[in-house]
Design a protein around this motif. Structure first.
Motif, short mmCIF file in Angstrom:
data_model
loop_
_atom_site.label_atom_id
_atom_site.label_comp_id
_atom_site.label_asym_id
_atom_site.label_seq_id
_atom_site.Cartn_x
_atom_site.Cartn_y
_atom_site.Cartn_z
N ARG A 58 -54.22 17.06 -7.80
CA ARG A 58 -54.35 16.31 -6.54
C ARG A 58 -54.17 17.22 -5.32
O ARG A 58 -53.49 18.23 -5.37
CB ARG A 58 -53.35 15.17 -6.50
CG ARG A 58 -53.69 14.07 -7.49
CD ARG A 58 -52.75 12.90 -7.31
NE ARG A 58 -53.02 11.85 -8.26
CZ ARG A 58 -53.49 10.65 -7.91
NH1 ARG A 58 -53.76 10.38 -6.66
NH2 ARG A 58 -53.68 9.74 -8.83
N ASP A 59 -54.77 16.78 -4.22
CA ASP A 59 -54.76 17.56 -2.98
C ASP A 59 -53.35 17.94 -2.54
O ASP A 59 -53.11 19.06 -2.09
CB ASP A 59 -55.45 16.78 -1.85
CG ASP A 59 -56.92 16.53 -2.13
OD1 ASP A 59 -57.55 17.35 -2.84
OD2 ASP A 59 -57.44 15.51 -1.64
N GLN A 62 -51.68 21.31 -3.60
CA GLN A 62 -52.10 22.61 -3.08
C GLN A 62 -51.01 23.23 -2.18
O GLN A 62 -50.73 24.42 -2.27
CB GLN A 62 -53.41 22.49 -2.33
CG GLN A 62 -53.99 23.83 -1.94
CD GLN A 62 -55.42 23.71 -1.43
OE1 GLN A 62 -55.88 22.64 -1.07
NE2 GLN A 62 -56.11 24.82 -1.40
N ARG A 95 -58.91 23.91 -10.53
CA ARG A 95 -60.00 22.96 -10.26
C ARG A 95 -61.35 23.50 -10.72
O ARG A 95 -62.16 22.75 -11.26
CB ARG A 95 -60.04 22.63 -8.77
CG ARG A 95 -58.94 21.64 -8.40
CD ARG A 95 -59.34 20.94 -7.18
NE ARG A 95 -58.52 19.79 -6.92
CZ ARG A 95 -58.69 19.03 -5.86
NH1 ARG A 95 -59.64 19.31 -5.00
NH2 ARG A 95 -57.94 17.99 -5.66
N ASP A 122 -58.69 11.01 -3.59
CA ASP A 122 -58.36 12.42 -3.70
C ASP A 122 -59.64 13.22 -3.94
O ASP A 122 -60.57 12.73 -4.60
CB ASP A 122 -57.39 12.62 -4.87
CG ASP A 122 -56.61 13.90 -4.76
OD1 ASP A 122 -55.46 13.85 -4.31
OD2 ASP A 122 -57.16 14.95 -5.15
N SER A 123 -59.70 14.45 -3.45
CA SER A 123 -60.94 15.22 -3.60
C SER A 123 -61.25 15.59 -5.05
O SER A 123 -62.39 15.92 -5.35
CB SER A 123 -60.91 16.47 -2.72
OG SER A 123 -59.91 17.36 -3.14
#
Length: 198
Positions: A58-59, A62, A95, A122-123
């Motif tokens: 998930r973002d 990071q 990713r 989420d991206s």
């Protein structure tokens, strides 16, 4: 960390039966990257994961990764290793390994814990969505809180967490016997789960 990463990459390539321990989110990133690379090399190209809320991908993770990386002291490393350390993007590498796995016709089955929000905001959803549409990725959620250790497994490799908070775990890249046990456990968890409607 770089030496750990190098040993892990060799173990993935050889399908080593050596057991690795990890005790940080950086280790978890490297191991999960290895799981996807290993799965891509296997004939079944299948990864099954019971992974809580899929937090590693998930973002919000990071920033945690960057913080942990910045806290590591690298002054004693040779300059070439310092540069390698600074250039390594653990979150991006993880990713990319997921993307590469799915692009290579890999199949992902993911069970998330009870009450977890969806991944659509989420991206990582952009990575998962094409393989969900073509049926190679399936996402489930447990029907009730189970309190189980999280794990990821292929036909030969696995990572089993001992502590989600501390990200401590064991992993191996060449242990079909224990991978079979974890795959059986995953199938049992599927019976206690429901598909996430996408």
């Amino acid at each position: 960390m770089l030496a750990y990463q190098d040993k892990l990459e060799i173990a993935v390539e050889k399908g080593s039966s050596d057991i690795f321990f990890n005790d940080s989110i950086l280790h978890a990133m490297v191991i999960m990257r290895g799981i996807f690379i290993k799965a891509t090399q296997e004939s079944k190209r299948n990864v099954c994961m019971y992974y809580g809320n899929f937090s590693l991908f998930r973002d919000r993770t990071q920033g945690k990764i960057l913080g942990e990386k910045m806290a590591c002291l690298i002054d004693d490393l040779p300059e070439v290793d310092q540069q390698r350390w600074e250039q390594t993007d653990y979150f991006g590498n993880l990713r990319h390994s997921l993307q590469d796995f799915l692009n290579s016709e890999g199949s992902l089955k993911l069970i998330m814990e009870y009450g977890v929000d969806t991944l659509k905001d989420d991206s990582v959803w952009e990575i998962l969505q094409p393989s969900i549409i073509n049926g190679r990725t399936e996402i489930y959620v447990l029907k009730t809180n189970m309190g189980l250790d999280r794990f990821a497994v292929t036909s030969e490799a696995y990572r089993v967490e001992n502590s989600d908070g501390l990200k401590t775990a064991t992993c191996c890249f060449g242990d079909k016997k224990n991978a079979n046990v974890l795959n059986d456990n995953f199938r049992e968890l599927l019976e206690l789960s429901q598909p996430v409607l996408v």
